[in-house]
Each structure stands twice: as structure tokens, then as C-alpha cells.
Scaffold this motif. Structure first.
Motif, PDB file in Angstrom:
ATOM      1  N   ALA A 133      10.093  -8.324 -43.570  1.00 46.50           N
ATOM      2  CA  ALA A 133      11.132  -9.149 -43.052  1.00 46.50           C
ATOM      3  C   ALA A 133      12.198  -8.076 -42.475  1.00 46.50           C
ATOM      4  O   ALA A 133      12.325  -7.044 -43.001  1.00 46.50           O
ATOM      5  N   ALA A 134      12.879  -8.602 -41.428  1.00 47.79           N
ATOM      6  CA  ALA A 134      14.017  -7.738 -40.938  1.00 47.79           C
ATOM      7  C   ALA A 134      14.934  -8.456 -40.330  1.00 47.79           C
ATOM      8  O   ALA A 134      14.680  -9.677 -40.027  1.00 47.79           O
ATOM      9  N   ALA A 135      16.238  -7.718 -40.213  1.00 46.74           N
ATOM     10  CA  ALA A 135      17.223  -8.605 -39.561  1.00 46.74           C
ATOM     11  C   ALA A 135      17.942  -7.439 -38.850  1.00 46.74           C
ATOM     12  O   ALA A 135      18.126  -6.373 -39.158  1.00 46.74           O
ATOM     13  N   LEU A 136      18.671  -7.909 -37.697  1.00 47.20           N
ATOM     14  CA  LEU A 136      19.566  -7.277 -36.808  1.00 47.20           C
ATOM     15  C   LEU A 136      20.826  -8.037 -36.687  1.00 47.20           C
ATOM     16  O   LEU A 136      20.739  -9.303 -36.510  1.00 47.20           O
ATOM     17  N   ALA A 137      22.145  -7.453 -36.958  1.00 50.10           N
ATOM     18  CA  ALA A 137      23.291  -8.309 -36.681  1.00 50.10           C
ATOM     19  C   ALA A 137      24.414  -7.735 -35.866  1.00 50.10           C
ATOM     20  O   ALA A 137      24.368  -6.466 -35.765  1.00 50.10           O
ATOM     21  N   TYR A 138      25.384  -8.187 -35.234  1.00 50.60           N
ATOM     22  CA  TYR A 138      26.396  -7.733 -34.549  1.00 50.60           C
ATOM     23  C   TYR A 138      27.575  -8.533 -34.682  1.00 50.60           C
ATOM     24  O   TYR A 138      27.289  -9.874 -34.908  1.00 50.60           O
TER      25      TYR A 138
ATOM     26  N   LYS B  18      40.961  -4.370 -38.095  1.00 56.44           N
ATOM     27  CA  LYS B  18      41.549  -3.216 -37.469  1.00 56.44           C
ATOM     28  C   LYS B  18      40.021  -2.626 -36.835  1.00 56.44           C
ATOM     29  O   LYS B  18      40.215  -1.460 -36.153  1.00 56.44           O
ATOM     30  N   TRP B  19      39.013  -2.976 -36.981  1.00 55.76           N
ATOM     31  CA  TRP B  19      37.953  -2.680 -36.362  1.00 55.76           C
ATOM     32  C   TRP B  19      37.367  -3.687 -35.114  1.00 55.76           C
ATOM     33  O   TRP B  19      37.785  -4.702 -35.111  1.00 55.76           O
ATOM     34  N   ASP B  20      36.567  -3.252 -34.372  1.00 57.48           N
ATOM     35  CA  ASP B  20      36.278  -3.806 -33.113  1.00 57.48           C
ATOM     36  C   ASP B  20      34.697  -4.318 -33.048  1.00 57.48           C
ATOM     37  O   ASP B  20      34.566  -5.364 -33.476  1.00 57.48           O
ATOM     38  N   ASP B  21      33.696  -3.440 -33.170  1.00 57.79           N
ATOM     39  CA  ASP B  21      32.213  -3.980 -33.211  1.00 57.79           C
ATOM     40  C   ASP B  21      31.728  -3.438 -34.613  1.00 57.79           C
ATOM     41  O   ASP B  21      31.996  -2.460 -35.004  1.00 57.79           O
ATOM     42  N   GLN B  22      30.819  -4.173 -35.005  1.00 53.36           N
ATOM     43  CA  GLN B  22      30.058  -3.835 -36.175  1.00 53.36           C
ATOM     44  C   GLN B  22      28.547  -4.213 -35.915  1.00 53.36           C
ATOM     45  O   GLN B  22      28.319  -5.221 -35.404  1.00 53.36           O
ATOM     46  N   TYR B  23      27.829  -3.243 -36.134  1.00 55.24           N
ATOM     47  CA  TYR B  23      26.261  -3.414 -36.004  1.00 55.24           C
ATOM     48  C   TYR B  23      25.575  -3.069 -37.443  1.00 55.24           C
ATOM     49  O   TYR B  23      25.904  -2.095 -38.077  1.00 55.24           O
ATOM     50  N   ASP B  24      24.487  -3.925 -37.804  1.00 59.64           N
ATOM     51  CA  ASP B  24      23.989  -3.832 -39.190  1.00 59.64           C
ATOM     52  C   ASP B  24      22.370  -3.973 -38.859  1.00 59.64           C
ATOM     53  O   ASP B  24      22.040  -4.954 -37.889  1.00 59.64           O
TER      54      ASP B  24
ATOM     55  N   THR C 232      13.121  -1.687 -49.301  1.00 58.34           N
ATOM     56  CA  THR C 232      14.268  -2.189 -48.485  1.00 58.34           C
ATOM     57  C   THR C 232      15.100  -0.933 -47.811  1.00 58.34           C
ATOM     58  O   THR C 232      15.359   0.124 -48.489  1.00 58.34           O
ATOM     59  N   VAL C 233      15.248  -0.774 -46.689  1.00 60.36           N
ATOM     60  CA  VAL C 233      16.270  -0.025 -46.228  1.00 60.36           C
ATOM     61  C   VAL C 233      17.214  -0.836 -45.018  1.00 60.36           C
ATOM     62  O   VAL C 233      16.818  -1.617 -44.498  1.00 60.36           O
ATOM     63  N   ALA C 234      18.522  -0.148 -45.204  1.00 61.91           N
ATOM     64  CA  ALA C 234      19.277  -0.880 -44.393  1.00 61.91           C
ATOM     65  C   ALA C 234      20.593   0.022 -43.852  1.00 61.91           C
ATOM     66  O   ALA C 234      20.613   0.992 -44.547  1.00 61.91           O
ATOM     67  N   GLY C 235      21.292  -0.278 -42.907  1.00 61.64           N
ATOM     68  CA  GLY C 235      22.331   0.492 -42.425  1.00 61.64           C
ATOM     69  C   GLY C 235      22.901  -0.166 -41.232  1.00 61.64           C
ATOM     70  O   GLY C 235      22.797  -1.258 -41.016  1.00 61.64           O
ATOM     71  N   GLY C 236      24.278   0.295 -41.135  1.00 66.59           N
ATOM     72  CA  GLY C 236      25.161  -0.224 -40.216  1.00 66.59           C
ATOM     73  C   GLY C 236      26.351   0.616 -39.874  1.00 66.59           C
ATOM     74  O   GLY C 236      26.634   1.748 -40.457  1.00 66.59           O
ATOM     75  N   PHE C 237      27.172   0.251 -38.939  1.00 66.76           N
ATOM     76  CA  PHE C 237      28.310   1.076 -38.533  1.00 66.76           C
ATOM     77  C   PHE C 237      29.499   0.012 -38.220  1.00 66.76           C
ATOM     78  O   PHE C 237      29.029  -0.799 -37.331  1.00 66.76           O
ATOM     79  N   GLN C 238      30.642   0.644 -38.173  1.00 64.29           N
ATOM     80  CA  GLN C 238      31.762  -0.320 -37.445  1.00 64.29           C
ATOM     81  C   GLN C 238      32.625   0.613 -36.668  1.00 64.29           C
ATOM     82  O   GLN C 238      32.792   1.881 -37.037  1.00 64.29           O
ATOM     83  N   GLN C 239      32.714   0.117 -35.331  1.00 69.06           N
ATOM     84  CA  GLN C 239      33.624   0.985 -34.558  1.00 69.06           C
ATOM     85  C   GLN C 239      34.973   0.490 -34.574  1.00 69.06           C
ATOM     86  O   GLN C 239      35.384  -0.580 -34.563  1.00 69.06           O
ATOM     87  N   TYR C 240      36.046   1.475 -34.908  1.00 69.99           N
ATOM     88  CA  TYR C 240      37.180   1.256 -35.162  1.00 69.99           C
ATOM     89  C   TYR C 240      38.111   1.131 -33.738  1.00 69.99           C
ATOM     90  O   TYR C 240      37.782   2.043 -32.782  1.00 69.99           O
TER      91      TYR C 240
ATOM     92  N   ASP D 210      34.767   6.182 -36.903  1.00 71.23           N
ATOM     93  CA  ASP D 210      33.875   4.987 -36.932  1.00 71.23           C
ATOM     94  C   ASP D 210      33.413   5.170 -38.502  1.00 71.23           C
ATOM     95  O   ASP D 210      33.274   6.245 -38.857  1.00 71.23           O
ATOM     96  N   ALA D 211      33.160   4.043 -39.008  1.00 69.62           N
ATOM     97  CA  ALA D 211      32.684   4.074 -40.404  1.00 69.62           C
ATOM     98  C   ALA D 211      30.971   3.680 -40.336  1.00 69.62           C
ATOM     99  O   ALA D 211      30.526   3.089 -39.409  1.00 69.62           O
TER     100      ALA D 211
END
Length: 152
Positions: free
Chosen positions: A17-22, A30-36, A50-58, A65-66
Motif C-alpha cells: 500500500a502506498a500514498a502520496l499527498a499534497y 504560515k506554511w505554503d506547500d506540504q508534500y507527504d 512502513t516508511v513515510a516522509g514529507g516536508f512543508q515549505q514555509y 522548511d520543515a
């Protein structure tokens, strides 16, 4: 707005199972874009990953960026006749979500026992949270939780 794509398929006796999100916060945060994204694999032996990751662009010039990263190793088996028993250990790392240079971590252990005839899962879990923040001292947080989930 936000959007997501998900995928799930069995390859023989292995499930993937896999997922991508925006997400785009607009003027709400205060953040703009988020990718997971995440990927999980359940092997026929009961071993699962399971592995997961993501980031937020401020949107702020003074903010880095986080990002976060997460991994889980689990095992499912039938130790008792009432249902499946599951064990898991996981680790997560979050960088710069609240303040620049923040580093937070979480390590967890979990046990779940399914009682199929009752439609109930009993669980107990332990989790350690840590935070490293420049110029501040934060105590580690240890938590234990237990409970039951009833499905009807």
C-alpha cells in the motif's frame, strides 16, 4: 486545498500500500506547500514495514522548511486462538516544524491483540518523545497508553 493518491495491491501473498499527498494552506497557515508520502509492505510471514516522509515549505523568509521521516517494523501472528497478535517498533524524526533548528524524535513499542468474535482489539503502547531546541532545555516525555477499539 489538498489532494491525495493511494495505491493498494496484493502480489501473491504480499500486500503493498502506498500514498502520496499534497496540501496548499492558502492564507490559513504560515506554511505554503506540504508534500507527504508513505509505503507499507505486509509479507506472508507476518513481517511488515512502513516508511513515510514529507516536508512543508514555509512562506516566511526567516523560516527554514520543515521535514519529517518515519519508519515502522512490525510482526503479525496468531499466538492465541481468539485472533491476530501484532507487535511493532517505530521511529520518527521531525525537523524545524515549530522553530528553526528544532529536532524532535519519537520511539515507540506497541502490542495489539485482536479478539475476532468480539470485534475488538486490545492494545498497549509505550512512546518516548524528545525535543532538541537551541537555547532551551526540554525534558523527555515517556507515555504509556492502553485501551480497546470496538468495531461495530
Amino acid at each position: 486545498f489538498d489532494t491525495a493518491l493511494s495505491y493498494s495491491r496484493k502480489y501473491g501473498e504480499t500486500t503493498v500500500a502506498a500514498a502520496l499527498a499534497y496540501a496548499l494552506s492558502g492564507d490559513l497557515s504560515k506554511w505554503d506547500d506540504q508534500y507527504d508520502g508513505s509505503v507499507s509492505i505486509l509479507l506472508p510471514s507476518g513481517l511488515n514495514f512502513t516508511v513515510a516522509g514529507g516536508f512543508q515549505q514555509y512562506d516566511l523568509t526567516d523560516r527554514n522548511d520543515a521535514d519529517y521521516w518515519y519508519a515502522k517494523l512490525g510482526y503479525k501472528t496468531q499466538l492465541f486462538s481468539p485472533g491476530i497478535t501484532a507487535f511493532a517498533v517505530d521511529y520518527g524524526m521531525w525537523n524545524e516544524f515549530e522553530l528553526n533548528e528544532d529536532e524532535a524524535q519519537s520511539i515507540g513499542l506497541a502490542f495489539v491483540q485482536d479478539i475476532a468474535d468480539w470485534g475488538t482489539e486490545f492494545y498497549i503502547a509505550y512512546r518516548l518523545y524528545t525535543l532538541d531546541r537551541e537555547g532551551a532545555s526540554a525534558d523527555d516525555i515517556n507515555t504509556v497508553m492502553s485501551g480497546a477499539r470496538v468495531k461495530f
